[in-house]
Design a protein around this motif. Structure first.
Motif, PDB file in Angstrom:
ATOM      1  N   PRO A   1     -10.007  -1.384 -34.535  1.00 54.95           N
ATOM      2  CA  PRO A   1      -9.190  -0.877 -36.732  1.00 54.95           C
ATOM      3  C   PRO A   1     -10.279  -0.003 -36.786  1.00 54.95           C
ATOM      4  N   ARG A   2     -11.495  -0.250 -36.620  1.00 57.02           N
ATOM      5  CA  ARG A   2     -12.116   0.972 -37.606  1.00 57.02           C
ATOM      6  C   ARG A   2     -11.991   1.615 -37.234  1.00 57.02           C
ATOM      7  N   ALA A   3     -11.983   2.403 -36.362  1.00 55.36           N
ATOM      8  CA  ALA A   3     -10.715   3.982 -35.919  1.00 55.36           C
ATOM      9  C   ALA A   3      -9.935   4.011 -36.958  1.00 55.36           C
ATOM     10  N   LEU A   4      -9.161   3.527 -36.677  1.00 51.45           N
ATOM     11  CA  LEU A   4      -7.725   3.574 -37.387  1.00 51.45           C
ATOM     12  C   LEU A   4      -8.327   3.346 -38.566  1.00 51.45           C
ATOM     13  N   SER A   5      -9.021   2.428 -39.247  1.00 49.67           N
ATOM     14  CA  SER A   5      -8.927   2.616 -40.841  1.00 49.67           C
ATOM     15  C   SER A   5      -9.845   4.028 -40.906  1.00 49.67           C
ATOM     16  N   TYR A   6      -9.941   4.894 -40.320  1.00 51.28           N
ATOM     17  CA  TYR A   6     -11.069   6.302 -40.793  1.00 51.28           C
ATOM     18  C   TYR A   6      -9.890   7.181 -41.034  1.00 51.28           C
ATOM     19  N   TYR A   7      -9.255   7.158 -39.963  1.00 50.69           N
ATOM     20  CA  TYR A   7      -8.040   8.121 -39.384  1.00 50.69           C
ATOM     21  C   TYR A   7      -7.106   8.540 -40.442  1.00 50.69           C
ATOM     22  N   ARG A   8      -6.574   7.547 -40.715  1.00 49.79           N
ATOM     23  CA  ARG A   8      -5.829   6.812 -42.466  1.00 49.79           C
ATOM     24  C   ARG A   8      -6.613   7.283 -43.268  1.00 49.79           C
ATOM     25  N   ALA A   9      -7.539   7.140 -43.707  1.00 52.12           N
ATOM     26  CA  ALA A   9      -8.283   7.390 -44.847  1.00 52.12           C
ATOM     27  C   ALA A   9      -8.817   8.698 -45.187  1.00 52.12           C
ATOM     28  N   LYS A  10      -8.824   9.488 -43.711  1.00 56.15           N
ATOM     29  CA  LYS A  10      -8.414  10.896 -43.874  1.00 56.15           C
ATOM     30  C   LYS A  10      -7.410  12.045 -43.705  1.00 56.15           C
ATOM     31  N   LEU A  11      -6.487  11.298 -43.954  1.00 54.80           N
ATOM     32  CA  LEU A  11      -5.358  12.011 -42.905  1.00 54.80           C
ATOM     33  C   LEU A  11      -4.405  12.921 -44.398  1.00 54.80           C
ATOM     34  N   GLN A  12      -4.566  13.768 -43.954  1.00 59.87           N
ATOM     35  CA  GLN A  12      -4.227  14.827 -44.787  1.00 59.87           C
ATOM     36  C   GLN A  12      -2.421  16.059 -44.393  1.00 59.87           C
ATOM     37  N   GLY A  13      -1.622  15.503 -45.681  1.00 56.48           N
ATOM     38  CA  GLY A  13      -0.257  16.088 -46.062  1.00 56.48           C
ATOM     39  C   GLY A  13       0.756  15.235 -46.527  1.00 56.48           C
ATOM     40  N   SER A  14       1.940  15.605 -47.116  1.00 51.96           N
ATOM     41  CA  SER A  14       2.685  14.626 -47.942  1.00 51.96           C
ATOM     42  C   SER A  14       3.529  13.915 -46.757  1.00 51.96           C
ATOM     43  N   THR A  15       4.161  14.251 -46.000  1.00 48.83           N
ATOM     44  CA  THR A  15       5.000  13.416 -45.281  1.00 48.83           C
ATOM     45  C   THR A  15       4.770  12.668 -44.064  1.00 48.83           C
ATOM     46  N   ALA A  16       4.942  11.627 -43.826  1.00 45.45           N
ATOM     47  CA  ALA A  16       4.114  10.178 -43.215  1.00 45.45           C
ATOM     48  C   ALA A  16       4.100  10.966 -41.778  1.00 45.45           C
ATOM     49  N   ARG A  17       5.248  11.088 -41.623  1.00 47.01           N
ATOM     50  CA  ARG A  17       5.171  11.271 -39.721  1.00 47.01           C
ATOM     51  C   ARG A  17       4.546  13.171 -39.822  1.00 47.01           C
ATOM     52  N   ARG A  18       4.172  13.670 -39.900  1.00 51.04           N
ATOM     53  CA  ARG A  18       3.469  14.856 -40.513  1.00 51.04           C
ATOM     54  C   ARG A  18       2.355  14.858 -40.379  1.00 51.04           C
ATOM     55  N   ARG A  19       2.101  13.795 -41.181  1.00 56.03           N
ATOM     56  CA  ARG A  19      -0.065  14.191 -42.117  1.00 56.03           C
ATOM     57  C   ARG A  19      -0.113  14.327 -40.539  1.00 56.03           C
ATOM     58  N   SER A  20      -1.887  14.551 -40.525  1.00 56.11           N
ATOM     59  CA  SER A  20      -2.138  15.251 -39.417  1.00 56.11           C
ATOM     60  C   SER A  20      -3.852  14.476 -40.207  1.00 56.11           C
ATOM     61  N   LEU A  21      -4.967  14.927 -38.777  1.00 55.06           N
ATOM     62  CA  LEU A  21      -6.430  14.459 -39.015  1.00 55.06           C
ATOM     63  C   LEU A  21      -6.934  15.955 -38.622  1.00 55.06           C
ATOM     64  N   PRO A  22      -7.457  16.790 -39.564  1.00 53.99           N
ATOM     65  CA  PRO A  22      -8.264  17.967 -39.987  1.00 53.99           C
ATOM     66  C   PRO A  22      -9.520  18.058 -38.367  1.00 53.99           C
ATOM     67  N   ARG A  23      -9.218  18.630 -37.170  1.00 51.97           N
ATOM     68  CA  ARG A  23      -9.989  18.585 -35.761  1.00 51.97           C
ATOM     69  C   ARG A  23     -11.793  18.434 -37.047  1.00 51.97           C
ATOM     70  N   ASP A  24     -12.276  18.936 -37.535  1.00 51.89           N
ATOM     71  CA  ASP A  24     -13.898  18.424 -38.532  1.00 51.89           C
ATOM     72  C   ASP A  24     -13.778  16.983 -38.458  1.00 51.89           C
ATOM     73  N   ILE A  25     -12.856  16.533 -39.346  1.00 49.62           N
ATOM     74  CA  ILE A  25     -12.773  15.452 -39.522  1.00 49.62           C
ATOM     75  C   ILE A  25     -12.945  13.874 -39.299  1.00 49.62           C
ATOM     76  N   PHE A  26     -11.976  14.333 -37.916  1.00 55.92           N
ATOM     77  CA  PHE A  26     -11.537  14.358 -36.902  1.00 55.92           C
ATOM     78  C   PHE A  26     -13.347  14.070 -35.815  1.00 55.92           C
ATOM     79  N   LEU A  27     -14.264  14.593 -35.545  1.00 49.14           N
ATOM     80  CA  LEU A  27     -14.851  15.144 -35.022  1.00 49.14           C
ATOM     81  C   LEU A  27     -16.548  14.260 -35.226  1.00 49.14           C
ATOM     82  N   ALA A  28     -15.931  14.228 -37.256  1.00 55.07           N
ATOM     83  CA  ALA A  28     -16.828  13.939 -38.054  1.00 55.07           C
ATOM     84  C   ALA A  28     -17.010  11.928 -37.886  1.00 55.07           C
ATOM     85  N   LEU A  29     -16.087  11.314 -36.967  1.00 51.14           N
ATOM     86  CA  LEU A  29     -15.991   9.830 -36.682  1.00 51.14           C
ATOM     87  C   LEU A  29     -17.248   9.422 -36.523  1.00 51.14           C
ATOM     88  N   PRO A  30     -17.924   8.140 -37.934  1.00 48.21           N
ATOM     89  CA  PRO A  30     -19.708   7.540 -36.312  1.00 48.21           C
ATOM     90  C   PRO A  30     -18.752   6.712 -35.142  1.00 48.21           C
TER      91      PRO A  30
END
Length: 387
Positions: A112-141
């Motif tokens: 849940p901790r990681a999933l919350s991070y992804y949701r807060a950082k997703l980019q895009g306007s269409t639900a199933r097409r929203r993505s997480l930029p690689r640099d943000i993914f790699l910045a996950l603590p």
């Protein structure tokens, strides 16, 4: 970030890109609950495209990240020395395998901790097409205790996860029993051996509506059923719900007991998943689902079982069209599928048998819910340093 945290980018790196080309390698599919699975085992046949030359090679021990990432669709490859996956997936490898437990890291990346991070950082306007930029993914603590402690945490979570898997398997087997009852009573729809009159799915319905396109999130007063809440065995999994406010939902986007939900957009192997809603509370449903509401002259249990038959799944997959890498079937096409129509009395007799099957599932569902709560609690404690 605490002193024991590390950035994900200090733990993993992109794997070298290798295409399948002419190599004959096992094909793996990504699932939300089970991670990477052998496609042939899960679907009993090949469902990938005939040309897999562009598929990506993934070696044992590498991390595959699918989508939607905010629902934990990722897994380490543990099944084969080498296999292939969809070219839409990203593949990563550990920078130093001697410092990281793959089991521990996978549990954290799906926590849940990681999933919350992804949701807060997703980019895009269409639900199933929203993505997480690689640099943000790699910045996950990532909390990084010593390797021995990582392995201990993974072992504890493994024990509960295994118990959860056994309960889900029991529920799935009872779902298979329901299909056996269907075939025993009505015969294979492909052959219609009992000579029932043949019509179309639309003949059984009073409506077929698409779900809400409003973006659901973790706050709101109305639960929303989405494609991942429909299992491949034809059940509704009421975990991992998102919500809408009552102002965002109209009557045509609500589900009531007896409605059949049909997954119109998904990967080629999962499009067409169907399940009947049996609970008394009204809930909403999302736009990738179609709500099929049956008339008084037919029974929803019969329709749901038909749509989950091997015959109907073959028909659905044959009529699906690929749009941006996803298979699609519209509401009009669903209603055009030919279906044997037994007398209503026979359909009701079948529904009575299904009631007994559902009663047998209930203890397993109750125990699974308890185990899920325990697993979530253990995750929180594990990644907070108190397990």
């Amino acid at each position: 970030m605490s002193s024991t945290d590390a950035l994900l980018g200090d733990i993993i790196k992109p794997a070298t890109l290798r295409r399948a080309g002419t190599e004959d390698l096992p094909i793996l599919s990504m699932t939300m609950r089970d991670g990477l699975v052998d496609q042939a085992d899960k679907f009993k046949k090949r469902v990938a495209s005939a040309d897999t030359s562009a598929y990506r090679v993934v070696d044992r021990g590498q991390l595959v990240v699918g989508f939607p990432i905010d629902e934990g669709v990722l897994s380490f490859q543990r099944l084969y020395d080498s296999a292939i996956v969809s070219p839409a997936y990203d593949i990563w490898e550990l920078l130093d395998p001697d410092l990281v437990s793959r089991g521990y890291l996978e549990y954290f990346l799906r926590s849940p901790r990681a999933l919350s991070y992804y949701r807060a950082k997703l980019q895009g306007s269409t639900a199933r097409r929203r993505s997480l930029p690689r640099d943000i993914f790699l910045a996950l603590p990532v909390p990084m205790p010593p390797l021995g402690e990582q392995k201990r945490i993974a072992a504890v979570l493994d024990q509960v996860d295994t118990l959860c898997a056994k309960r889900r398997e029991a529920i799935s087997l009872l779902g298979n029993l329901a299909q056996s009852v269907f075939l025993n009573m009505f015969g294979d729809p492909a052959r219609n051996p009992l000579g029932w009159p043949v019509g179309k799915v639309g003949d059984l319905l009073i409506s077929a509506n698409y779900g809400s396109s409003a973006k659901a999130d973790m706050e709101g007063d109305i639960p929303v059923l989405r494609m991942n809440n429909i299992t491949t065995s034809g059940d509704l999994d009421m975990r991992d719900l998102k919500y809408l406010s009552s102002e965002q939902v109209s009557e045509k986007h609500l589900v009531r007991a007896g409605d059949v939900l049909f997954n119109r957009t998904n990967s080629a192997e999962l499009v067409g998943k169907s399940a009947i809603y049996r609970l008394p509370e009204e809930v909403a449903y999302a736009g990738y689902l179609v709500r099929l509401r049956v008339s008084d002259e037919s029974h929803p249990e019969y329709l749901a079982a038909f749509l989950n038959s091997q015959y109907a799944k073959r028909v659905l997959r044959s009529m699906s069209k690929s749009i941006v890498g996803m298979a699609n079937i519209n509401a009009k096409e669903v209603q055009s599928i030919k279906i044997p129509i037994p007398p209503l009395a026979e359909q009701k007799r079948f529904a009575s048998a299904i009631t007994q099957v559902e009663a047998a599932k209930e203890p397993h569902r109750t125990h699974l819910a308890t185990l899920d709560e325990l697993f979530t609690s253990l995750q929180h404690r594990a990644f907070s340093g108190v397990l």
